[in-house]
Design a protein around this motif. Sequence first.
Motif, PDB file in Angstrom:
ATOM      1  N   GLY A   1       0.794  -1.225   0.000  1.00  0.00           N
ATOM      2  CA  GLY A   1       0.000   0.000   0.000  1.00  0.00           C
ATOM      3  C   GLY A   1       0.827   1.275   0.000  1.00  0.00           C
ATOM      4  N   GLN A   2       2.163   1.142  -0.027  1.00  0.00           N
ATOM      5  CA  GLN A   2       3.028   2.317  -0.097  1.00  0.00           C
ATOM      6  C   GLN A   2       3.236   2.713  -1.560  1.00  0.00           C
ATOM      7  OE1 GLN A   2       6.244   2.183   3.229  1.00  0.00           O
ATOM      8  NE2 GLN A   2       5.984   0.071   2.535  1.00  0.00           N
ATOM      9  N   THR A   3       3.647   3.938  -1.763  1.00  0.00           N
ATOM     10  CA  THR A   3       3.810   4.458  -3.113  1.00  0.00           C
ATOM     11  C   THR A   3       5.253   4.308  -3.573  1.00  0.00           C
ATOM     12  OG1 THR A   3       2.064   6.091  -2.719  1.00  0.00           O
ATOM     13  CG2 THR A   3       3.506   6.457  -4.622  1.00  0.00           C
ATOM     14  N   TYR A   4       5.412   3.768  -4.777  1.00  0.00           N
ATOM     15  CA  TYR A   4       6.738   3.607  -5.379  1.00  0.00           C
ATOM     16  C   TYR A   4       6.840   4.515  -6.603  1.00  0.00           C
ATOM     17  CZ  TYR A   4       7.886  -0.059  -2.160  1.00  0.00           C
ATOM     18  OH  TYR A   4       8.181  -0.727  -1.007  1.00  0.00           O
ATOM     19  N   TYR A   5       7.941   5.243  -6.661  1.00  0.00           N
ATOM     20  CA  TYR A   5       8.136   6.262  -7.676  1.00  0.00           C
ATOM     21  C   TYR A   5       9.224   5.828  -8.661  1.00  0.00           C
ATOM     22  CZ  TYR A   5       5.507   9.291  -4.515  1.00  0.00           C
ATOM     23  OH  TYR A   5       4.530   9.836  -3.712  1.00  0.00           O
ATOM     24  N   ASP A   6       9.001   6.123  -9.930  1.00  0.00           N
ATOM     25  CA  ASP A   6      10.001   5.869 -10.974  1.00  0.00           C
ATOM     26  C   ASP A   6      10.980   7.040 -10.936  1.00  0.00           C
ATOM     27  OD1 ASP A   6      11.308   4.774 -13.089  1.00  0.00           O
ATOM     28  OD2 ASP A   6       9.704   5.056 -14.548  1.00  0.00           O
ATOM     29  N   TYR A   7      12.028   6.906 -10.133  1.00  0.00           N
ATOM     30  CA  TYR A   7      12.784   8.038  -9.610  1.00  0.00           C
ATOM     31  C   TYR A   7      13.875   8.580 -10.520  1.00  0.00           C
ATOM     32  CZ  TYR A   7      15.810   4.079  -8.474  1.00  0.00           C
ATOM     33  OH  TYR A   7      16.574   2.943  -8.555  1.00  0.00           O
ATOM     34  N   GLY A   8      14.198   7.897 -11.617  1.00  0.00           N
ATOM     35  CA  GLY A   8      15.219   8.412 -12.527  1.00  0.00           C
ATOM     36  C   GLY A   8      16.597   8.483 -11.883  1.00  0.00           C
ATOM     37  N   TYR A   9      17.246   9.639 -11.964  1.00  0.00           N
ATOM     38  CA  TYR A   9      18.594   9.833 -11.416  1.00  0.00           C
ATOM     39  C   TYR A   9      18.575  10.323  -9.963  1.00  0.00           C
ATOM     40  CZ  TYR A   9      20.637   9.507 -16.123  1.00  0.00           C
ATOM     41  OH  TYR A   9      21.057   9.069 -17.360  1.00  0.00           O
ATOM     42  N   LEU A  10      17.430  10.338  -9.332  1.00  0.00           N
ATOM     43  CA  LEU A  10      17.271  11.003  -8.041  1.00  0.00           C
ATOM     44  C   LEU A  10      18.332  10.603  -7.023  1.00  0.00           C
ATOM     45  CD1 LEU A  10      15.615  12.822  -6.124  1.00  0.00           C
ATOM     46  CD2 LEU A  10      14.272  10.782  -5.524  1.00  0.00           C
ATOM     47  N   TYR A  11      18.560   9.303  -6.820  1.00  0.00           N
ATOM     48  CA  TYR A  11      19.445   8.867  -5.742  1.00  0.00           C
ATOM     49  C   TYR A  11      20.910   9.100  -6.073  1.00  0.00           C
ATOM     50  CZ  TYR A  11      15.211   7.212  -3.737  1.00  0.00           C
ATOM     51  OH  TYR A  11      13.947   7.191  -3.204  1.00  0.00           O
ATOM     52  N   LEU A  12      21.257   9.010  -7.330  1.00  0.00           N
ATOM     53  CA  LEU A  12      22.614   9.341  -7.745  1.00  0.00           C
ATOM     54  C   LEU A  12      22.901  10.816  -7.470  1.00  0.00           C
ATOM     55  CD1 LEU A  12      22.603   7.487 -11.186  1.00  0.00           C
ATOM     56  CD2 LEU A  12      23.541   6.636  -9.029  1.00  0.00           C
ATOM     57  N   ASP A  13      21.917  11.652  -7.755  1.00  0.00           N
ATOM     58  CA  ASP A  13      22.110  13.086  -7.576  1.00  0.00           C
ATOM     59  C   ASP A  13      22.090  13.483  -6.101  1.00  0.00           C
ATOM     60  OD1 ASP A  13      22.341  13.311 -10.300  1.00  0.00           O
ATOM     61  OD2 ASP A  13      20.296  14.030 -10.622  1.00  0.00           O
ATOM     62  N   ILE A  14      21.230  12.844  -5.311  1.00  0.00           N
ATOM     63  CA  ILE A  14      21.231  13.109  -3.867  1.00  0.00           C
ATOM     64  C   ILE A  14      22.598  12.781  -3.282  1.00  0.00           C
ATOM     65  CG2 ILE A  14      20.378  12.264  -1.637  1.00  0.00           C
ATOM     66  CD1 ILE A  14      17.613  12.033  -2.887  1.00  0.00           C
ATOM     67  N   LEU A  15      23.141  11.642  -3.670  1.00  0.00           N
ATOM     68  CA  LEU A  15      24.425  11.207  -3.136  1.00  0.00           C
ATOM     69  C   LEU A  15      25.509  12.240  -3.431  1.00  0.00           C
ATOM     70  CD1 LEU A  15      26.016   8.960  -1.717  1.00  0.00           C
ATOM     71  CD2 LEU A  15      26.288   7.848  -3.944  1.00  0.00           C
ATOM     72  N   ARG A  16      25.604  12.649  -4.681  1.00  0.00           N
ATOM     73  CA  ARG A  16      26.643  13.622  -5.046  1.00  0.00           C
ATOM     74  C   ARG A  16      26.423  14.959  -4.333  1.00  0.00           C
ATOM     75  NH1 ARG A  16      30.157  13.449  -9.368  1.00  0.00           N
ATOM     76  NH2 ARG A  16      31.458  15.309  -9.423  1.00  0.00           N
ATOM     77  N   GLN A  17      25.178  15.407  -4.308  1.00  0.00           N
ATOM     78  CA  GLN A  17      24.884  16.703  -3.687  1.00  0.00           C
ATOM     79  C   GLN A  17      25.252  16.718  -2.212  1.00  0.00           C
ATOM     80  OE1 GLN A  17      20.711  17.035  -4.538  1.00  0.00           O
ATOM     81  NE2 GLN A  17      21.067  17.342  -6.741  1.00  0.00           N
ATOM     82  N   GLU A  18      24.896  15.672  -1.507  1.00  0.00           N
ATOM     83  CA  GLU A  18      25.148  15.643  -0.066  1.00  0.00           C
ATOM     84  C   GLU A  18      26.632  15.522   0.254  1.00  0.00           C
ATOM     85  OE1 GLU A  18      22.989  16.244   2.399  1.00  0.00           O
ATOM     86  OE2 GLU A  18      21.574  16.697   0.798  1.00  0.00           O
ATOM     87  N   ILE A  19      27.359  14.733  -0.511  1.00  0.00           N
ATOM     88  CA  ILE A  19      28.796  14.603  -0.273  1.00  0.00           C
ATOM     89  C   ILE A  19      29.507  15.912  -0.626  1.00  0.00           C
ATOM     90  CG2 ILE A  19      30.896  13.380  -0.921  1.00  0.00           C
ATOM     91  CD1 ILE A  19      28.849  11.797   0.830  1.00  0.00           C
ATOM     92  N   GLU A  20      29.129  16.518  -1.745  1.00  0.00           N
ATOM     93  CA  GLU A  20      29.732  17.792  -2.110  1.00  0.00           C
ATOM     94  C   GLU A  20      29.407  18.866  -1.083  1.00  0.00           C
ATOM     95  OE1 GLU A  20      28.504  18.786  -6.062  1.00  0.00           O
ATOM     96  OE2 GLU A  20      30.108  17.611  -6.998  1.00  0.00           O
ATOM     97  N   LYS A  21      28.182  18.842  -0.585  1.00  0.00           N
ATOM     98  CA  LYS A  21      27.780  19.840   0.404  1.00  0.00           C
ATOM     99  C   LYS A  21      28.612  19.714   1.674  1.00  0.00           C
ATOM    100  CE  LYS A  21      23.412  20.479   0.743  1.00  0.00           C
ATOM    101  NZ  LYS A  21      21.984  20.259   1.070  1.00  0.00           N
ATOM    102  N   SER A  22      28.847  18.473   2.115  1.00  0.00           N
ATOM    103  CA  SER A  22      29.643  18.286   3.323  1.00  0.00           C
ATOM    104  C   SER A  22      31.073  18.786   3.113  1.00  0.00           C
ATOM    105  CB  SER A  22      29.664  16.805   3.729  1.00  0.00           C
ATOM    106  OG  SER A  22      30.497  16.043   2.872  1.00  0.00           O
TER     107      SER A  22
END
Length: 380
Positions: A341-362
């Motif tokens: 019953g949870q929603t699953y999203y066709d997320y594209g590059y989302l997790y790759l981009d989150i990873l890079r953004q957060e590491i670069e931000k730190s």
Amino acid sequence: MAEKIPEPVADAPAKISVGTYYYPWYIRSKHKWKQAMRLHLRTPQIPKAGLYDSRNPSVIAEHIEQSVRAGIEFWAVSWWGPDESTDRNFKDHILTHPEASKLKYAILYESTGRFGSFKNPDYSNWMDDMRYLKDQYFDNPNYLKINGRPVVFVYLSRVYFRGRGADALEQMRRELPEIYLVGDDVFYGDSTSVYKSEWAKNFDAVTAYDVYGQSISKLGGTQKAVQFLAHNYQQAKQAANSVGTAFIPAIAPGYNDTAVRDGHPGRARYFTDTPDSQPGDIFRAMIRKAAIPNTDPSCDNIIMVTSFNEWYEDTQIEATSGTAPPSKTDDSESGTYYTGGQTYYDYGYLYLDILRQEIEKSFMVTEGLNGTCNGKLKQN
């Protein structure tokens, strides 16, 4: 009153190295790919590379490109034994690929396939396997090294090397002391459990493959689950470091293995206790609160991601096609067996981009304390 888990104190290092577990076991078969939960959604969500074969050079190139985009520096590649398909695919197709030098690579030693029974493990393959890895992999210029030593990750070391297997480890240390052994050794699921330094002594570094089991499995997709994971890591790092062993924190975007086995509640990739939470919020929070504050400079400040492409357990951050609508329903009789019953999203590059953004931000935050040029990252 329930024990309050302290919030971690963020103290980001100047340089973080990101690795991810990589699976070269796919063949272009709809039957095999049906073990991926997302193919059971009413509108299936598939990899950007399609339902691929791991030997395909264009797929390998795509995966390397995605990894570079995410700031991933190395793959820990699933390995099930000499001349097995993962061995051939890694050795003959990945390491020989024209783009291979853009990353580093290590072995993820699949202990369940080499030692067998949890109750009565058989270590007879161990030394022959280590010798084989030395002969076939360690001299490759793209093989991952820490402090000049070739790295081997051992899956489920907490099962096979706690109070057992000492002779196998001792023989390896005598014959192949150059191996930098990383144990999948950190796991505990309640506030009374404590990671013991005596377990960490067996390894050069310890980590936790199973992020789900000690966070969102028991506590759901909640802020408390991430907080608890961070607390686990903080304690484990202290215990490991007290005996001279390094610590490698790990993160995962979610988990759902309902297409391959029973008994584990699937968790989607947003917080269920936070209004308007978006896909990727749990992953982002794990990076900020559990991973970055617990990196360890003695092992190059590595963070591991479970996983790049383990589609059968839905821990992958590999890009999807990004074309399917969000879905709460699936092709089961109930219509929600796989999704819960949870929603699953066709997320594209989302997790790759989150990873890079957060590491670069730190990195930018830390560099900001030392001075930057026009607000941009300093070039070394």
